[in-house]
Design an enzyme around this catalytic site. Sequence first.
Site, PDB file in Angstrom:
ATOM      1  N   SER A   1       2.928   0.695 -10.392  1.00 46.49           N
ATOM      2  CA  SER A   1       2.452  -0.348  -9.490  1.00 46.49           C
ATOM      3  C   SER A   1       1.563  -1.375 -10.194  1.00 46.49           C
ATOM      4  O   SER A   1       1.986  -2.004 -11.144  1.00 46.49           O
ATOM      5  CB  SER A   1       1.749   0.317  -8.305  1.00 46.49           C
ATOM      6  N   HIS A   2       0.306  -1.452  -9.776  1.00 44.88           N
ATOM      7  CA  HIS A   2      -0.607  -2.462 -10.304  1.00 44.88           C
ATOM      8  C   HIS A   2      -1.343  -1.972 -11.554  1.00 44.88           C
ATOM      9  O   HIS A   2      -2.107  -2.723 -12.146  1.00 44.88           O
ATOM     10  CB  HIS A   2      -1.634  -2.800  -9.226  1.00 44.88           C
ATOM     11  N   ASP A  35       1.683  -7.814  -7.179  1.00 40.77           N
ATOM     12  CA  ASP A  35       1.306  -6.875  -8.244  1.00 40.77           C
ATOM     13  C   ASP A  35       2.516  -6.538  -9.120  1.00 40.77           C
ATOM     14  O   ASP A  35       3.598  -7.112  -8.957  1.00 40.77           O
ATOM     15  CB  ASP A  35       0.675  -5.606  -7.643  1.00 40.77           C
ATOM     16  N   ASP A  48       4.787  -4.207  -9.366  1.00 38.28           N
ATOM     17  CA  ASP A  48       6.086  -3.859  -8.780  1.00 38.28           C
ATOM     18  C   ASP A  48       6.352  -4.650  -7.492  1.00 38.28           C
ATOM     19  O   ASP A  48       7.297  -4.336  -6.756  1.00 38.28           O
ATOM     20  CB  ASP A  48       6.197  -2.350  -8.531  1.00 38.28           C
ATOM     21  N   ASP A  61       5.083  -4.954  -4.526  1.00 38.49           N
ATOM     22  CA  ASP A  61       4.962  -4.520  -3.125  1.00 38.49           C
ATOM     23  C   ASP A  61       3.640  -5.009  -2.519  1.00 38.49           C
ATOM     24  O   ASP A  61       3.496  -5.068  -1.310  1.00 38.49           O
ATOM     25  CB  ASP A  61       5.141  -3.000  -2.960  1.00 38.49           C
ATOM     26  N   ARG A  62       2.681  -5.377  -3.369  1.00 40.99           N
ATOM     27  CA  ARG A  62       1.407  -5.876  -2.841  1.00 40.99           C
ATOM     28  C   ARG A  62       1.421  -7.401  -2.718  1.00 40.99           C
ATOM     29  O   ARG A  62       2.189  -8.071  -3.402  1.00 40.99           O
ATOM     30  CB  ARG A  62       0.251  -5.484  -3.761  1.00 40.99           C
ATOM     31  N   LYS A 107       6.126  -1.315   1.384  1.00 40.28           N
ATOM     32  CA  LYS A 107       5.425  -2.572   1.640  1.00 40.28           C
ATOM     33  C   LYS A 107       6.103  -3.649   0.803  1.00 40.28           C
ATOM     34  O   LYS A 107       6.733  -3.353  -0.208  1.00 40.28           O
ATOM     35  CB  LYS A 107       3.947  -2.437   1.346  1.00 40.28           C
TER      36      LYS A 107
END
Length: 595
Positions: A129-130, A312, A314, A316-317, A421
Amino acid sequence: MVKIHADFTVETTPTKPIEGQKPGTSGIRKKTKVFMEGTYLANFVQSVFNTLQEENVPVQGGTLVVSGDGRFWNPEAIQIIIKMAFAAGVARVWCGTNGLLSTPATSAVIRMRGGKGYEPFGGFICSASHNPGGIDDDFGIKYNCENGGPAPEKLTNKMLEWTAKITELKSCSKLPDFDLSKPELYELPGGKFVEIFDCVSDHLAVLKNCFDFEGIKKLIAHPQFSMTYDSMCGVQGPYALRVFEKELGAPPGTCKNATPLPDFGGPSSAWHGHADPNLTYAVELVKEMGLNKEGNKVETGKAIPCFGAAADGDADRNMICGAQFFVSPSDSLAMIVANADLIPQFKSGLKGCARSMPTSAALDLVAKKKNIPCFEVPTGWKFFGNLMDSGTSYFPGKETYTPFICGEESFGTGADHVREKDGMWAVMAWLQILAKKTEAAGKLVSVEDVANAHWKEYGRNYYARYDYEGVDKAKAEEMFAAMEAQVGQLVGKEFQGGLKIKINDMFEYVDPVDGSISKKQGLRFIFEDNSRIIFRLSGTGVAGATVRLYLEKYEPPTGDLTQHQFEVVKPLAAIALELSKLSSYTGRDAPTVIT
Ligand code: G6P
Ligand code: ZN
C-alpha cells in the site's frame, strides 16, 4: 496470441514454517529483503493455495488474477506466483500490463472481467500500500476472494494455520518467465493461458457505470476550474492519465508524478518514498494547493488549482483538497453520502453506509437525517465486504443491509461497485458533486462551499489523528495493557473543561451478517458531549509499533465552525496523554504525523 511450448512438470520441494506470516489489517507486509530471502513468499502463497483447496474454492481449472502496485520486486514475485499457481492447478492467470493493477482495479477485474465461464476465483495483490518500496523498504501481499474483496478473517486465520504447518512447496519451476510489458495472450499446452491485458480498461468501465463522465467533462472545461492530481509515483499514474487527461479532457500536466516507480520516488522525493496521501507526506500536492502540513494557508505566488487530489502506492487511498482547503477523510465520507443523490450510481437511492470505528461520527449525522442504516466496523476494508454482500448470492437468506458507501479516517473511501476502497472513485465522486452543484448554481461551486454548507446543516466533527510511528513494540503493548486493565473504571471521571467520561471500553465487533466476532479493535473513551479519544495499534506497520490516537470533538451548526481542527482537539490530546501515560511508556513527546 502467442503459443508457448512449456514444461508443466510440478516440482515439489520440502519447506519449513517461517515465523511472522500473520496477516495484519491488510495482508502481510515485511521488509522486501525478508520476502526475497529463501522461500518466504512461496511459503505464504502455498499456504493460501492449501487453504483455498481445503475450502473447496475452484482453484483447479480456475482463473487467478496476479498483479501489484509496481513496487520493487513486484515482477519477480509475480513470476514466482504464476509458476506456483499452475502447480496448484490454475488454468488461467491474468496480469495487468507491466504487472500493474491498482488495488481497486484488481477488485474490478475479479468482479467484472470474467464471462464465458472464466470468472476468477480470486487474486493476489503484491503491494504494501502506502509503505515505501525498495530493496531496503517494504513489500507485501494479500489475497482477495471471488467477490473482489480482501479475504475475511476466517480465511486469513486458516492461511495463518497453514503457514505454521506447511511442509512442501509446489511449483512449475520449468516454465519460462512471461513478458509482462505488453498486452498478450500466451497459450500454453493443456488448455492453460497467461493473459496480459491493459491495466486500466476494466476499472474505467466500472467507473463509467458509476458517474456521468460528460457532466464532469463540462466542469473540467469550465473556464474558472482547474485541477491537479498527484499519483506520487505509485500505480495510479496510468489510470490518472487515462481518466483525467484522456477521457475527461483535463490539460496535459494535470497528472503529476504519473510514472509508477519501484521506490515511489525514493528518499530523494519530496515525500521520501512514502506514497501516502495525507498532509504530512503528500508534500507536493499540499504545497501546490497553498497549504502547509498543519493544514494552514500558505501563499504560493502562483495560481492555486480549484481542486487537488492524490493517491497512495496502490491507489486505494485518496486525499481531497480545495484551493487552500483540506477535507478530512471523515468529512469527505460524510459529504459524499450527504450528496449521494447527485451521483448516478445511486439513482435508485442510497441503501446505507458504514465507517470504521475510529472514523468520525460525521457520517452518522448524515445517515440519521437521510434515514438510512449506518454501520460501525473495525479498522480494515475487509469488514465492509460482508455488509456489502449481504442480501446478494454470497449470503443467501440473510437480512439485506447493503451499505453502498463506506469510508475510513485513513484516507479510504469507496462504494459497492468494487470490494476495495477506491482512490479514483472518491475523486470522481467529488468531481461529480461539484459538477452537478455548479450546473445547478450557474456558477462554479468549490470544495470549500460544499464543506461550509455541510457544516452549517450538520455541525462539524473536528477531528485529528496523531501517529507515533516506530515506537518500541513491547512498551506500546504494555501501555495498552495498562489502559485495558482499567477499562470501565474511569467512567464518570471529569477533566478540565468539564469533559466527563461516559463510555470507556475496548471495541468489539459482531459481524451482523455472519456473526463472527472481532475482539480488541481499539480502546475508546467517549465523553458526555460525544467527544471521543480512541487508541489503536496500527496493523499495517513493518518495524516496531505505531500507536494511533484519534481525537474528535463535535461542534453543532450554531457553534464556531471555522476553527482549525488541530487546535480544537488539543485539549482532548492532553487528556489522552494523561490517560495513557504515552510519553513515559514510549519516550515520545510529539507524534510523528498529525493528520
Ligand atoms: C489499510 C487498510 C485500511 C485501514 C488502514 C489503516 O489501508 O486497507 O482498511 O484503515 O490500512 O490500518 P492501520 O492498522 O495501520 O491503522
Ligand atoms: Zn493503499
